[in-house]
Design a protein around this motif. Structure first.
Motif, PDB file in Angstrom:
ATOM      1  N   ASP A 178       0.855  -1.189   0.000  1.00  0.00           N
ATOM      2  CA  ASP A 178       0.000   0.000   0.000  1.00  0.00           C
ATOM      3  C   ASP A 178       0.891   1.239   0.000  1.00  0.00           C
ATOM      4  N   PRO A 179       0.646   2.193  -0.896  1.00  0.00           N
ATOM      5  CA  PRO A 179       1.501   3.384  -0.941  1.00  0.00           C
ATOM      6  C   PRO A 179       1.490   4.203   0.348  1.00  0.00           C
ATOM      7  N   LEU A 180       0.352   4.256   1.042  1.00  0.00           N
ATOM      8  CA  LEU A 180       0.317   4.987   2.321  1.00  0.00           C
ATOM      9  C   LEU A 180       1.144   4.280   3.390  1.00  0.00           C
ATOM     10  N   ASP A 181       1.131   2.948   3.389  1.00  0.00           N
ATOM     11  CA  ASP A 181       1.978   2.202   4.323  1.00  0.00           C
ATOM     12  C   ASP A 181       3.454   2.466   4.029  1.00  0.00           C
ATOM     13  N   ALA A 182       3.812   2.526   2.752  1.00  0.00           N
ATOM     14  CA  ALA A 182       5.195   2.813   2.371  1.00  0.00           C
ATOM     15  C   ALA A 182       5.598   4.212   2.823  1.00  0.00           C
ATOM     16  N   LEU A 183       4.689   5.183   2.673  1.00  0.00           N
ATOM     17  CA  LEU A 183       4.969   6.549   3.115  1.00  0.00           C
ATOM     18  C   LEU A 183       5.153   6.614   4.619  1.00  0.00           C
ATOM     19  N   GLU A 184       4.300   5.933   5.359  1.00  0.00           N
ATOM     20  CA  GLU A 184       4.422   5.911   6.819  1.00  0.00           C
ATOM     21  C   GLU A 184       5.746   5.279   7.250  1.00  0.00           C
ATOM     22  N   ALA A 185       6.105   4.176   6.615  1.00  0.00           N
ATOM     23  CA  ALA A 185       7.362   3.505   6.957  1.00  0.00           C
ATOM     24  C   ALA A 185       8.559   4.394   6.639  1.00  0.00           C
ATOM     25  N   ALA A 186       8.517   5.085   5.505  1.00  0.00           N
ATOM     26  CA  ALA A 186       9.615   5.985   5.141  1.00  0.00           C
ATOM     27  C   ALA A 186       9.721   7.140   6.135  1.00  0.00           C
ATOM     28  N   ALA A 187       8.593   7.694   6.548  1.00  0.00           N
ATOM     29  CA  ALA A 187       8.613   8.781   7.534  1.00  0.00           C
ATOM     30  C   ALA A 187       9.222   8.302   8.851  1.00  0.00           C
ATOM     31  N   ASN A 188       8.891   7.082   9.254  1.00  0.00           N
ATOM     32  CA  ASN A 188       9.486   6.520  10.480  1.00  0.00           C
ATOM     33  C   ASN A 188      10.978   6.296  10.310  1.00  0.00           C
ATOM     34  N   ASP A 189      11.413   5.847   9.118  1.00  0.00           N
ATOM     35  CA  ASP A 189      12.844   5.678   8.854  1.00  0.00           C
ATOM     36  C   ASP A 189      13.580   7.003   8.993  1.00  0.00           C
ATOM     37  N   ILE A 190      13.003   8.071   8.443  1.00  0.00           N
ATOM     38  CA  ILE A 190      13.620   9.401   8.531  1.00  0.00           C
ATOM     39  C   ILE A 190      13.715   9.840   9.982  1.00  0.00           C
ATOM     40  N   LYS A 191      12.665   9.613  10.729  1.00  0.00           N
ATOM     41  CA  LYS A 191      12.662   9.976  12.153  1.00  0.00           C
ATOM     42  C   LYS A 191      13.765   9.228  12.895  1.00  0.00           C
ATOM     43  N   ASP A 192      13.893   7.932  12.638  1.00  0.00           N
ATOM     44  CA  ASP A 192      14.925   7.123  13.299  1.00  0.00           C
ATOM     45  C   ASP A 192      16.337   7.601  12.933  1.00  0.00           C
ATOM     46  N   LYS A 193      16.544   7.912  11.655  1.00  0.00           N
ATOM     47  CA  LYS A 193      17.859   8.377  11.207  1.00  0.00           C
ATOM     48  C   LYS A 193      18.214   9.724  11.819  1.00  0.00           C
ATOM     49  N   THR A 194      17.255  10.637  11.893  1.00  0.00           N
ATOM     50  CA  THR A 194      17.561  11.945  12.467  1.00  0.00           C
ATOM     51  C   THR A 194      17.807  11.850  13.971  1.00  0.00           C
ATOM     52  N   THR A 195      17.094  10.963  14.642  1.00  0.00           N
ATOM     53  CA  THR A 195      17.326  10.756  16.075  1.00  0.00           C
ATOM     54  C   THR A 195      18.719  10.177  16.301  1.00  0.00           C
ATOM     55  N   ALA A 196      19.107   9.201  15.486  1.00  0.00           N
ATOM     56  CA  ALA A 196      20.440   8.598  15.616  1.00  0.00           C
ATOM     57  C   ALA A 196      21.524   9.634  15.333  1.00  0.00           C
ATOM     58  N   PHE A 197      21.311  10.487  14.343  1.00  0.00           N
ATOM     59  CA  PHE A 197      22.276  11.531  14.026  1.00  0.00           C
ATOM     60  C   PHE A 197      22.396  12.512  15.185  1.00  0.00           C
ATOM     61  N   ARG A 198      21.266  12.942  15.732  1.00  0.00           N
ATOM     62  CA  ARG A 198      21.287  13.887  16.849  1.00  0.00           C
ATOM     63  C   ARG A 198      22.004  13.278  18.045  1.00  0.00           C
ATOM     64  N   ASP A 199      21.724  12.017  18.357  1.00  0.00           N
ATOM     65  CA  ASP A 199      22.379  11.353  19.475  1.00  0.00           C
ATOM     66  C   ASP A 199      23.901  11.253  19.256  1.00  0.00           C
ATOM     67  N   ALA A 200      24.311  10.919  18.034  1.00  0.00           N
ATOM     68  CA  ALA A 200      25.743  10.821  17.733  1.00  0.00           C
ATOM     69  C   ALA A 200      26.408  12.188  17.842  1.00  0.00           C
ATOM     70  N   TYR A 201      25.730  13.212  17.376  1.00  0.00           N
ATOM     71  CA  TYR A 201      26.259  14.571  17.440  1.00  0.00           C
ATOM     72  C   TYR A 201      26.421  15.010  18.890  1.00  0.00           C
ATOM     73  N   GLU A 202      25.396  14.765  19.704  1.00  0.00           N
ATOM     74  CA  GLU A 202      25.457  15.180  21.106  1.00  0.00           C
ATOM     75  C   GLU A 202      26.538  14.427  21.877  1.00  0.00           C
ATOM     76  N   SER A 203      26.753  13.164  21.552  1.00  0.00           N
ATOM     77  CA  SER A 203      27.772  12.408  22.269  1.00  0.00           C
ATOM     78  C   SER A 203      29.177  12.797  21.815  1.00  0.00           C
ATOM     79  N   ALA A 204      29.308  13.346  20.612  1.00  0.00           N
ATOM     80  CA  ALA A 204      30.606  13.767  20.107  1.00  0.00           C
ATOM     81  C   ALA A 204      30.982  15.159  20.603  1.00  0.00           C
ATOM     82  N   ALA A 205      29.995  15.931  21.034  1.00  0.00           N
ATOM     83  CA  ALA A 205      30.251  17.318  21.452  1.00  0.00           C
ATOM     84  C   ALA A 205      30.865  17.418  22.812  1.00  0.00           C
TER      85      ALA A 205
END
Length: 94
Positions: free
Chosen positions: A67-94
């Motif tokens: 379902d295209p809406l399911d794919a969109l929801e999954a992609a949005a969750n992937d983006i959220k997970d990636k940005t959270t991981a990036f923020r966490d890595a950035y904060e731990s490096a600072a």
């Protein structure tokens, strides 16, 4: 962010995403293309040829019963997970 469904079929959807630009749309499109079951993901912002359209229109085409809406929801969750991981890595490096 406002979403408006332009067209929806079983294996394809077009959605207007108000207030976004190429930066977000490229990330979303790229993430969608990484998903299994997504055959194509594109967006268009072309006011000259579309009668004044200024907001991007995302089109997702799927296969294998995805379902295209399911794919969109999954992609949005992937983006959220990636940005959270990036923020966490950035904060731990600072």
């Amino acid at each position: 962010m406002e979403l408006r469904v332009i067209e929806k079929a079983e294996d394809e959807i077009s959605i207007e995403i108000a207030g976004e630009d190429h930066t977000f749309m490229n990330v979303l499109k790229g993430t969608l293309l990484e998903r299994e079951g997504v055959a194509a993901a594109t967006y268009d912002v072309n006011p000259e040829q579309s009668g004044g359209q200024t907001e991007p229109i995302l089109t997702i085409k799927t296969e294998d019963g995805t379902d295209p809406l399911d794919a969109l929801e999954a992609a949005a969750n992937d983006i959220k997970d990636k940005t959270t991981a990036f923020r966490d890595a950035y904060e731990s490096a600072a």
